[in-house]
Design a protein around this motif. Structure first.
Motif, PDB file in Angstrom:
ATOM      1  N   ALA A 126       0.836  -1.209   0.000  1.00 56.64           N
ATOM      2  CA  ALA A 126       0.000   0.000   0.000  1.00 56.64           C
ATOM      3  C   ALA A 126       0.864   1.250   0.000  1.00 56.64           C
ATOM      4  O   ALA A 126       2.010   1.226   0.445  1.00 56.64           O
ATOM      5  N   LYS A 127       0.284   2.335  -0.497  1.00 59.62           N
ATOM      6  CA  LYS A 127       0.953   3.628  -0.507  1.00 59.62           C
ATOM      7  C   LYS A 127       0.015   4.665   0.102  1.00 59.62           C
ATOM      8  O   LYS A 127      -1.207   4.511   0.057  1.00 59.62           O
ATOM      9  N   ILE A 128       0.601   5.715   0.657  1.00 67.81           N
ATOM     10  CA  ILE A 128      -0.212   6.781   1.245  1.00 67.81           C
ATOM     11  C   ILE A 128      -1.109   7.389   0.165  1.00 67.81           C
ATOM     12  O   ILE A 128      -0.646   7.727  -0.923  1.00 67.81           O
ATOM     13  N   GLY A 129      -2.381   7.492   0.472  1.00 67.23           N
ATOM     14  CA  GLY A 129      -3.340   8.016  -0.492  1.00 67.23           C
ATOM     15  C   GLY A 129      -4.151   6.931  -1.183  1.00 67.23           C
ATOM     16  O   GLY A 129      -5.197   7.218  -1.774  1.00 67.23           O
ATOM     17  N   ASP A 130      -3.682   5.674  -1.121  1.00 66.59           N
ATOM     18  CA  ASP A 130      -4.430   4.563  -1.715  1.00 66.59           C
ATOM     19  C   ASP A 130      -5.775   4.389  -1.021  1.00 66.59           C
ATOM     20  O   ASP A 130      -5.879   4.564   0.198  1.00 66.59           O
ATOM     21  N   VAL A 131      -6.796   4.037  -1.794  1.00 65.73           N
ATOM     22  CA  VAL A 131      -8.106   3.707  -1.239  1.00 65.73           C
ATOM     23  C   VAL A 131      -8.311   2.205  -1.399  1.00 65.73           C
ATOM     24  O   VAL A 131      -8.230   1.676  -2.507  1.00 65.73           O
ATOM     25  N   LYS A 132      -8.549   1.540  -0.277  1.00 65.66           N
ATOM     26  CA  LYS A 132      -8.702   0.088  -0.296  1.00 65.66           C
ATOM     27  C   LYS A 132      -9.979  -0.329   0.422  1.00 65.66           C
ATOM     28  O   LYS A 132     -10.581   0.453   1.162  1.00 65.66           O
ATOM     29  N   GLU A 133     -10.344  -1.567   0.174  1.00 62.46           N
ATOM     30  CA  GLU A 133     -11.539  -2.131   0.795  1.00 62.46           C
ATOM     31  C   GLU A 133     -11.132  -2.935   2.029  1.00 62.46           C
ATOM     32  O   GLU A 133     -10.327  -3.853   1.932  1.00 62.46           O
ATOM     33  N   PHE A 134     -11.651  -2.562   3.182  1.00 58.98           N
ATOM     34  CA  PHE A 134     -11.314  -3.205   4.441  1.00 58.98           C
ATOM     35  C   PHE A 134     -12.564  -3.810   5.082  1.00 58.98           C
ATOM     36  O   PHE A 134     -13.694  -3.414   4.745  1.00 58.98           O
ATOM     37  N   LYS A 135     -12.317  -4.731   5.976  1.00 63.08           N
ATOM     38  CA  LYS A 135     -13.404  -5.253   6.806  1.00 63.08           C
ATOM     39  C   LYS A 135     -13.127  -4.841   8.245  1.00 63.08           C
ATOM     40  O   LYS A 135     -11.991  -4.899   8.711  1.00 63.08           O
ATOM     41  N   ILE A 136     -14.176  -4.378   8.947  1.00 61.05           N
ATOM     42  CA  ILE A 136     -14.026  -3.936  10.333  1.00 61.05           C
ATOM     43  C   ILE A 136     -13.949  -5.154  11.247  1.00 61.05           C
ATOM     44  O   ILE A 136     -14.843  -6.006  11.251  1.00 61.05           O
ATOM     45  N   LEU A 137     -12.855  -5.225  12.019  1.00 58.19           N
ATOM     46  CA  LEU A 137     -12.638  -6.340  12.947  1.00 58.19           C
ATOM     47  C   LEU A 137     -13.128  -6.034  14.354  1.00 58.19           C
ATOM     48  O   LEU A 137     -13.658  -6.907  15.046  1.00 58.19           O
ATOM     49  N   SER A 138     -12.912  -4.788  14.787  1.00 58.55           N
ATOM     50  CA  SER A 138     -13.271  -4.427  16.166  1.00 58.55           C
ATOM     51  C   SER A 138     -13.547  -2.944  16.272  1.00 58.55           C
ATOM     52  O   SER A 138     -13.010  -2.140  15.508  1.00 58.55           O
ATOM     53  N   ILE A 139     -14.399  -2.576  17.242  1.00 63.04           N
ATOM     54  CA  ILE A 139     -14.718  -1.174  17.521  1.00 63.04           C
ATOM     55  C   ILE A 139     -14.678  -0.966  19.036  1.00 63.04           C
ATOM     56  O   ILE A 139     -15.358  -1.666  19.776  1.00 63.04           O
ATOM     57  N   GLU A 140     -13.828   0.001  19.488  1.00 61.83           N
ATOM     58  CA  GLU A 140     -13.713   0.328  20.915  1.00 61.83           C
ATOM     59  C   GLU A 140     -13.961   1.824  21.086  1.00 61.83           C
ATOM     60  O   GLU A 140     -13.015   2.619  21.085  1.00 61.83           O
ATOM     61  N   PRO A 141     -15.231   2.233  21.248  1.00 59.30           N
ATOM     62  CA  PRO A 141     -15.560   3.671  21.341  1.00 59.30           C
ATOM     63  C   PRO A 141     -14.839   4.390  22.474  1.00 59.30           C
ATOM     64  O   PRO A 141     -14.388   5.524  22.307  1.00 59.30           O
ATOM     65  N   LYS A 142     -14.722   3.756  23.651  1.00 55.13           N
ATOM     66  CA  LYS A 142     -14.097   4.417  24.803  1.00 55.13           C
ATOM     67  C   LYS A 142     -12.628   4.715  24.555  1.00 55.13           C
ATOM     68  O   LYS A 142     -12.104   5.739  24.993  1.00 55.13           O
ATOM     69  N   ASN A 143     -11.958   3.788  23.860  1.00 59.78           N
ATOM     70  CA  ASN A 143     -10.532   3.962  23.594  1.00 59.78           C
ATOM     71  C   ASN A 143     -10.253   4.595  22.238  1.00 59.78           C
ATOM     72  O   ASN A 143      -9.090   4.762  21.856  1.00 59.78           O
ATOM     73  N   HIS A 144     -11.334   4.917  21.499  1.00 55.21           N
ATOM     74  CA  HIS A 144     -11.196   5.515  20.164  1.00 55.21           C
ATOM     75  C   HIS A 144     -10.340   4.625  19.264  1.00 55.21           C
ATOM     76  O   HIS A 144      -9.435   5.106  18.581  1.00 55.21           O
ATOM     77  N   ARG A 145     -10.669   3.358  19.251  1.00 53.33           N
ATOM     78  CA  ARG A 145      -9.921   2.398  18.428  1.00 53.33           C
ATOM     79  C   ARG A 145     -10.863   1.636  17.506  1.00 53.33           C
ATOM     80  O   ARG A 145     -11.971   1.255  17.901  1.00 53.33           O
ATOM     81  N   LEU A 146     -10.390   1.418  16.285  1.00 51.93           N
ATOM     82  CA  LEU A 146     -11.146   0.640  15.318  1.00 51.93           C
ATOM     83  C   LEU A 146     -10.158  -0.214  14.540  1.00 51.93           C
ATOM     84  O   LEU A 146      -9.202   0.320  13.941  1.00 51.93           O
ATOM     85  N   GLY A 147     -10.352  -1.533  14.601  1.00 47.86           N
ATOM     86  CA  GLY A 147      -9.442  -2.460  13.930  1.00 47.86           C
ATOM     87  C   GLY A 147      -9.957  -2.859  12.565  1.00 47.86           C
ATOM     88  O   GLY A 147     -11.150  -3.113  12.384  1.00 47.86           O
ATOM     89  N   LEU A 148      -9.059  -2.935  11.593  1.00 50.61           N
ATOM     90  CA  LEU A 148      -9.411  -3.269  10.213  1.00 50.61           C
ATOM     91  C   LEU A 148      -8.575  -4.439   9.713  1.00 50.61           C
ATOM     92  O   LEU A 148      -7.506  -4.729  10.255  1.00 50.61           O
ATOM     93  N   THR A 149      -9.068  -5.084   8.671  1.00 59.62           N
ATOM     94  CA  THR A 149      -8.311  -6.171   8.051  1.00 59.62           C
ATOM     95  C   THR A 149      -8.429  -6.100   6.536  1.00 59.62           C
ATOM     96  O   THR A 149      -9.451  -5.655   5.994  1.00 59.62           O
ATOM     97  N   LEU A 150      -7.378  -6.549   5.859  1.00 54.14           N
ATOM     98  CA  LEU A 150      -7.366  -6.681   4.409  1.00 54.14           C
ATOM     99  C   LEU A 150      -7.373  -8.153   3.999  1.00 54.14           C
ATOM    100  O   LEU A 150      -7.447  -8.461   2.815  1.00 54.14           O
ATOM    101  N   ARG A 151      -7.290  -9.017   4.941  1.00 54.01           N
ATOM    102  CA  ARG A 151      -7.090 -10.435   4.643  1.00 54.01           C
ATOM    103  C   ARG A 151      -8.247 -11.048   3.876  1.00 54.01           C
ATOM    104  O   ARG A 151      -8.051 -11.908   3.031  1.00 54.01           O
ATOM    105  N   SER A 152      -9.471 -10.627   4.137  1.00 56.77           N
ATOM    106  CA  SER A 152     -10.631 -11.231   3.499  1.00 56.77           C
ATOM    107  C   SER A 152     -11.179 -10.397   2.352  1.00 56.77           C
ATOM    108  O   SER A 152     -12.224 -10.685   1.798  1.00 56.77           O
ATOM    109  N   THR A 153     -10.509  -9.313   2.013  1.00 63.41           N
ATOM    110  CA  THR A 153     -10.956  -8.453   0.919  1.00 63.41           C
ATOM    111  C   THR A 153      -9.793  -8.150   0.000  1.00 63.41           C
ATOM    112  O   THR A 153      -8.641  -8.435   0.321  1.00 63.41           O
TER     113      THR A 153
END
Length: 464
Positions: free
Chosen positions: A362-389
């Motif tokens: 990947a390069k900065i500025g690239d737009v890719k398709e990700f799948k959301i793995l996890s969402i932690e609102p309190k910690n302001h964290r969101l995990g993503l994956t490229l493995r299945s897309t």
């Protein structure tokens, strides 16, 4: 005893001819009373307490010239100060005139002229450092003159003692905030202060090391104490941006107070450069989130709605989303899903195969398709994956190339799987078939042998 008698005679003679420097008791002695017993003077400790080398003594200035100053030492003897010994670091005796009372240090009891050698330099040095010690002990504010500058701070003088004012100890008004931290520009800014007078406090001193360190910030903090006490954590202030740095923004507000908005407190989303959202001279509102003495820490994002509060209304775990690569780190990709929400695709979630160089994927500025793995609102964290897309654009290009190069092949229909009993019957059939084939092969072989026998006999006869 001879030296003491000498000083007493000199003292008596000098006193009766200089009544203006005599004490009240001594003035009672008549000039005509020549019968004064020398032994009586010798018995008086005031006349027999002869100074020693190194003693600090008081005296009255008798005469002043460019090269020397004559001092009457309590009517005991005449002392002289000359040459470099006239230099006074305490600056108390910059202008001397007859009749002034001063303190000097004895450096020699008797010179070639029979005078006591004295020093203002030595006594002034001691007094100057003692005065500085007193300033530090009592935490007093004192004026200091800026004499020069280097990249680390300002050279200063208090009296005749040289010292140093580090950059870190300058007040907010004089601190050189230069975009990019250019050292040459910082030095130019510091040199502009040469010749000016700052109010400072002595914060470190050592006479033996000839060290004097002062702080303008400490003096400024004391003066601003009452002003700062008006503010509390949670107060909202409005001020002007005075400087933008890589780590945050400085804001001046109130009565010349200054606070820092750290880069992490500028906005809820990730920011790499504060200059992308604010510039010097802007007016900004912020909330006070911490106070440490004169240090005030602010937050502008606290005044904005936290987009993570309603994130579950926008995104769900397992959802496939498009994201823009903002930053590539050794441990993963920082991805922007929208203006306020950013996520992280860890290196372990980039590919099914081991990845050593993320820049190859990947390069900065690239737009890719990700799948959301996890969402932690309190910690302001969101995990993503490229493995299945897959990269949507890349997938389209690959499919177009395959259509041009490859032709579709017919695939045979899969045979139905047989049960155990059916498999056994098939095996028996194969066995019987094989046995039948073996019998027919034997019969065929026998028939061939019988058919070839008469031909062989005929051939033998022909040969005979």
């Amino acid at each position: 005893m001879q030296k003491i008698e000498k000083y007493v005679i000199i003292s008596y003679t000098y006193l009766i001819h200089n009544p203006t420097i005599m004490s009240d008791n001594e003035k009672n002695v008549s000039e005509n009373d020549t019968s004064l017993n020398i032994k009586q003077l010798l018995s008086n400790n005031d006349y027999t307490n002869i100074p020693k080398v190194g003693d600090v003594v008081k005296g009255i200035v008798v005469s002043v010239t460019k090269s020397e100053v004559l001092i009457d030492i309590n009517g005991l003897t005449i002392g002289v100060i000359r040459g470099r010994e006239l230099f006074d670091e305490s600056n108390e005796n910059a202008v001397l005139k007859p009749g002034d009372e001063i303190e000097t240090t004895v450096i020699e009891l008797e010179n070639e002229k029979g005078e006591m050698e004295l020093s203002l330099r030595s006594s002034g040095h001691q007094k100057a450092w003692a005065s500085l010690q007193e300033l530090m002990k009592n935490s007093k504010i004192v004026d200091t003159q800026i004499t020069d500058a280097n990249k680390g701070g300002l050279m200063i003088k208090i009296g005749q003692i040289a010292g140093f004012l580090p950059v870190s100890q300058l007040s907010p008004e004089h601190y050189p905030r230069i975009p990019g931290g250019d050292k040459n520009k910082i030095l130019d800014r510091l040199r502009d202060y040469t010749g000016k007078t700052f109010e400072v406090k002595v914060i470190d001193i050592s006479e033996t090391e000839n060290k004097l360190i002062v702080s303008e910030k400490a003096a400024w903090e004391e003066k601003q104490h009452d002003v700062i006490s008006k503010y509390k954590i949670g107060n909202v202030v409005e001020g002007k941006v005075t400087a933008v740095t890589d780590f945050g923004v400085f804001v001046e507000f109130g009565e010349h107070l200054e606070g820092l908005i750290h880069i992490s407190e500028l906005a809820w989303q990730r920011i790499d450069n504060p200059r992308d959202i604010v510039k010097e001279g802007d007016t900004i509102k912020a909330e006070i989130i911490a106070m440490e003495g004169s240090k005030i820490f602010l937050s502008s994002k606290k005044l904005k709605t936290d987009p993570w509060d309603n994130i579950n209304d926008k995104y769900k775990v397992g959802q496939v989303v498009f994201g823009k690569i903002l930053k590539i780190n050794p441990f993963g990709l920082f991805v922007e899903l929208d203006r306020d929400i950013h996520g992280l695709a860890h290196i372990s979630e980039i590919s099914d195969k081991p990845v050593t160089d993320l820049s190859s994927i990947a390069k900065i500025g690239d737009v890719k398709e990700f799948k959301i793995l996890s969402i932690e609102p309190k910690n302001h964290r969101l995990g993503l994956t490229l493995r299945s897309t897959k990269d949507v654009k890349g997938a389209i290009e690959k499919s177009e190339k395959k259509e041009k190069i490859e032709t579709p092949k017919e695939t045979p229909e899969p045979k139905p799987e047989l049960k155990k009993e059916e498999k056994a019957d098939v095996l028996d059939e194969k066995k019987e078939t094989k046995e039948g084939d073996d019998e027919s092969m034997k019969k065929t072989s026998s028939t061939k042998e019988k058919a070839s026998a008469p031909k062989a006999k005929a051939n033998k006869k022909a040969k005979k």
